[in-house]
Design an enzyme around this catalytic site. Structure first.
Site, PDB file in Angstrom:
ATOM      1  N   HIS B 315       0.907  -1.100   0.248  1.00 50.40           N
ATOM      2  CA  HIS B 315      -0.291   0.284   0.067  1.00 50.40           C
ATOM      3  C   HIS B 315       0.865   1.848  -0.020  1.00 50.40           C
ATOM      4  O   HIS B 315       2.240   1.247   0.192  1.00 50.40           O
ATOM      5  CB  HIS B 315      -0.868   0.075   1.594  1.00 50.40           C
ATOM      6  CG  HIS B 315      -1.863   0.764   1.112  1.00 50.40           C
ATOM      7  ND1 HIS B 315      -2.001   2.270   1.530  1.00 50.40           N
ATOM      8  CD2 HIS B 315      -3.685   1.006   0.877  1.00 50.40           C
ATOM      9  CE1 HIS B 315      -2.872   3.272   0.829  1.00 50.40           C
ATOM     10  NE2 HIS B 315      -3.691   1.988   1.242  1.00 50.40           N
ATOM     11  N   ARG B 335      -6.333  10.027  -0.119  1.00 46.19           N
ATOM     12  CA  ARG B 335      -6.113  10.596  -1.705  1.00 46.19           C
ATOM     13  C   ARG B 335      -7.173  10.720  -2.378  1.00 46.19           C
ATOM     14  O   ARG B 335      -7.181  11.962  -3.116  1.00 46.19           O
ATOM     15  CB  ARG B 335      -4.988   9.863  -2.207  1.00 46.19           C
ATOM     16  CG  ARG B 335      -3.473   9.826  -2.053  1.00 46.19           C
ATOM     17  CD  ARG B 335      -2.829   9.149  -2.197  1.00 46.19           C
ATOM     18  NE  ARG B 335      -2.792   7.421  -2.037  1.00 46.19           N
ATOM     19  CZ  ARG B 335      -2.934   5.884  -2.084  1.00 46.19           C
ATOM     20  NH1 ARG B 335      -2.291   6.178  -3.820  1.00 46.19           N
ATOM     21  NH2 ARG B 335      -3.904   5.392  -1.737  1.00 46.19           N
TER      22      ARG B 335
END
Lengths: 286, 530
Positions: B315, B335
């Site tokens: 990740h 994000r």
């Protein structure tokens, strides 16, 4: 192993120059060695283990940094505490979970996510005469604290099957049957004090007892099901389960999102699409 | 080897309102992946010598466990108490609970055994959300395409289309179980667009989606009359019939009393999750304590085929600081909401919403080429620019990401005013056991669902498909497992263990290492000892 000269404590590099980290005189509870791609670093730190056979020491980097032998180049453990009755030493900045591992305290298996959302690592804490409860992964080691990892919660005493609920008008009656104790709260604040998430548990229970399930459920939004409030309640209300009941009922009866329902209907008609009946329905599909 | 921009210097250069410059052109994705993705680290992959995948590539540390010695042999089974049950589910996360509930709904008596506590899983930590094609401009077909493309077309289209097609129905089932989701003012389910999606498809419950799912499923399992739950009961071995060809049960141990127990059954559903706690290639991990890849080891030993054993997801945004949370995630939802990645020079370097493997590789590139932010000799990362997000959308972090705020508050960090230091972290096992659309492995009687199963995410999973997969395939396997109505096993043996031992001996492999791992070494203060 190019890795570690890792040891405690690493000074918190963020402390000096920045506004970061006001509280934590941070030390490296776990120091990680991050392989840098390029610079020839890719494999060396893990390469000695051929991938089979027992060179377990070479497989994991974090555990090594947690072992005593890697810790003692000049920096001794600086915190003395008691975990499950054993006197142990730890480093500032370690959580109680890390402190227990570091010292090899046996039978600490009530650990899960280590970020405060699974509610497994329930501990009872004593500082002098002050006794509290909390989550071990969210509590830092401190001098003189006595820590006891609590056993798993016992089986719940309140039983219901959400599939049995057919009519939302009946729910308040059902709730009183399932959780008769909820209306007998004596406002001792035991649950509020026990909650590691700062939930206003007592208020949430009162809302549920008044039939305000949506608001009650919202009060329990951050609940991680550690069930410490259940332990604390002298009336055996099981507040965590009252909260979850409230949340589940709210979704079960009142969450009817049009976009989802419309798509389900489209898919249903698509499935029937093989039959000639739907010939004019294709126009409606995207 | 430390290169990178010292923290103080990077901080001096950092401004939440600075002009970030234009995003550099991403020249060649393949080169980026091949150069920087940890799957391609030199020496990290070897060929398996024995078993159903002999000759195929496998991550080195995982291969060691797949080709290891078992803990028990026939002598250990004598006098061991036996429990008979219709369906055994191994694993107490989202997939295990969904499978147990589905099997119980079909009238089976179910035993759910889990290594730690019911609900201790990666499910509970999933923050971002669950994918389902429900928006008017979206379709199941687009969901399938995004999933296959995100997985570099290594996924099995039959599995992907089964999962994507289940999406809306899965949401309905979850709501029926009592799970809440974020809604728009008009009552629609709120969706976000995240990395690798062609449109908004991510349904969520603020940033506690996994916790909300897990506590609801956990409660549903606890309350169900025909599901029995054994906590602190890891599986150490599966059981086969006298030919070693069919799975007919499992041997469990107990972290509380160390007593072995035999469970005899018609169907075993493996829902043991991933292997982050093996810390492959020395990376930190976002995974929970029990994620040690036990299911893969057990499945491989009984003869199940596995796939994509050399492909793992790192990740992009694991926390680098504070240290006690190192490796833990900042959800991709941040994000998706608009937070940017910024290097030590104060420049953007990648489209933040590209698939995770590409973003991860780009961060590793920045770090290795000296544009990262260096804390000390070992720790280099990049900024996740949360203050800029807060300036653009005041209050958003507090409102939509309470989990992130709570976790950082404990450490005295405020993401609204300070950017977060992030670095890729071992997050997900892309591959796993080969399954069909019922979750059945290549071994009769053995099912695999959730992270332990492979074929859906190809070589890279896109956000929100894990939570969908565990419910979709959990339920499929739970239902399929009850279809077997034979009279149950006549004999339970360890024939498959003997078979693997013979193969290891023939291949000249050492049998010094034992598996499954059960707990990481650093947590071995638990009673589990070999």
């Amino acid at each position: 192993m190019t890795t570690s000269k890792t040891r405690y404590p690493l000074p918190n590099p963020l402390d000096e120059a920045t506004s970061h980290s006001t509280r934590l005189q941070e030390t490296a509870a776990k120091s990680l060695v991050i392989p840098q791609a390029g610079e020839g670093a890719p494999s060396p730190q893990s390469s000695p283990a051929s991938g089979r056979g027992g060179e377990r020491e070479n497989q994991l980097l974090i555990p090594e940094s947690l072992r005593e032998s890697h810790v003692n180049d000049g920096h001794q453990p600086d915190v003395a505490l008691t975990i499950n009755g054993l006197a142990v030493n730890a480093h500032t900045g370690m959580t109680l979970v890390e402190a227990a591992w570091h010292a090899g305290v046996p039978r600490v298996t009530g650990v899960g996510c280590m970020e405060g959302v699974c509610g497994s690592c329930r501990v009872m804490l004593r500082r002098g005469k002050n006794v509290t409860v909390g989550l071990a992964c969210q509590t830092f080691a401190e001098d003189g604290i006595e820590v006891v990892f609590m056993p798993p919660a016992s089986a719940p005493r309140h039983h219901y099957d959400i599939g049995d609920f057919k009519d939302a008008w009946d729910i308040h009656a059902r709730f009183q049957d399932i959780f008769p104790e909820a209306s007998r709260c004596r406002h001792c604040h035991g649950c509020d004090n026990a909650c590691p998430k700062g939930i206003t548990v007592e208020n949430g229970v009162a809302l549920a007892a008044a039939g305000r399930y949506r608001d009650a459920g919202e009060a329990f939004f951050e609940c991680v099901m550690c069930e410490l409030c259940d332990v604390a309640c002298p009336e055996l209300i099981a507040p965590a389960h009252v909260g979850l009941f409230s949340r589940r009922i709210t979704a079960h009866f009142h969450l009817r999102p049009p976009n989802l329902i419309h798509r389900l209907e489209e898919l249903r008609r698509e499935r029937q699409g093989a039959t000639p009946i739907e010939s004019d329905e294709n126009d409606n599909e995207s | 080897m430390s290169n990178g921009i010292p923290l103080a210097e990077a901080l001096a250069r950092y401004r939440p309102d600075a002009d970030l410059g234009s995003l550099p052109e991403l020249a060649d994705t393949d080169t980026l992946l091949n150069t920087y993705h940890p799957d391609h680290l030199r020496g990290s992959v070897i060929k398996l010598a024995v078993g159903a995948n002999a000759g195929e590539s496998c991550q080195r540390e995982l291969a060691g466990l797949l080709q290891a010695e078992a803990f028990i042999d026939e002598a250990d089974l004598a006098g061991t108490p036996v429990t008979d049950i219709d369906v055994l589910v191994i694993g107490g996360g989202g997939a295990g609970c969904a499978a147990a509930l589905a099997a119980a709904e079909k009238g089976a008596r179910v035993l759910l055994a889990t290594k730690l506590r019911l609900g201790d899983s990666n499910t509970v930590m999933a923050e971002g959300g669950i994918q389902a094609a429900i928006e008017p401009d979206d379709s199941v077909q687009r969901h399938i395409q995004d999933t296959l493309r995100g997985g570099h077309h290594a996924g099995d289209p039959a599995l992907v289309s089964a999962m994507a097609g289940d999406g809306p129905e899965v949401l309905r089932w979850l709501i029926r179980q009592g799970m809440q989701f974020e809604q728009t003012p008009s009552g629609d389910l709120h969706t976000r667009r995240a990395g690798g999606m062609s449109t908004a498809r991510l349904v969520h419950c603020r940033d506690y989606t996994g916790l909300e799912m897990m506590r609801v499923l956990r409660e549903a399992v606890i309350q169900h009359r025909s599901i029995e739950v054994w906590e602190q009961s890891p599986a150490v071995e599966l059981l086969s019939n006298e030919h070693g060809q069919k799975c007919v049960g499992a041997v469990l141990t107990s972290l509380l009393d160390n007593q072995l127990r035999i469970v005899r059954t018609r169907s075993v559903i493996l829902a043991t999750g991933g292997l982050g706690r093996l810390h492959l290639n020395g990376f930190p991990t976002s995974n929970h304590l029990g994620a040690t890849g036990d299911g893969l080891v057990l499945a491989y030993r009984i003869g199940a085929r596995l796939r994509e054993l050399d492909s793992f997801q790192y990740h992009p945004t694991g926390l680098l600081h504070p240290t006690h949370l190192s490796g833990k995630l900042v959800t991709e939802g941040v994000r998706a909401a608009g937070a940017l990645l910024v290097n030590g020079l104060g420049h953007r370097f990648i489209d933040e919403l590209l698939p995770r493997d590409i973003v991860c590789s780009a961060i590793l590139r920045e770090c290795s080429e000296g544009r990262g932010i260096r804390i000390d000799d070992q720790r280099v990362g990049v900024w996740l620019d949360t203050p800029r997000l807060e300036r653009a959308q005041p209050g958003l972090l507090e409102k939509q990401f309470p989990n992130l705020m709570t976790r950082t508050r404990v450490s005295g960090i405020d993401p609204r005013t300070e950017p977060l230091l992030v670095h890729p972290t071992l997050h997900y096992q892309n591959g796993g056991a080969v399954i069909d659309t019922n979750g059945a492995t290549t071994v009769p009687g053995l099912y695999a669902v959730g992270e332990v199963a492979g074929g859906i995410h190809g070589r890279n999973r896109i956000m929100g498909n894990a939570l969908l997969e565990i419910i979709s395939f959990g339920r499929r396997a739970g239902i399929a497992a009850t279809a077997n109505r034979d009279r149950g096993p006549k004999k339970v043996t360890l024939e498959h263990v003997n078979r693997l031992r013979r193969a290891l001996t023939l291949a000249g492999m050492p049998m010094t290492q034992r598996a499954p791992q059960i707990l990481p070494d650093y947590a071995a203060g638990g009673v589990w000892n070999r």
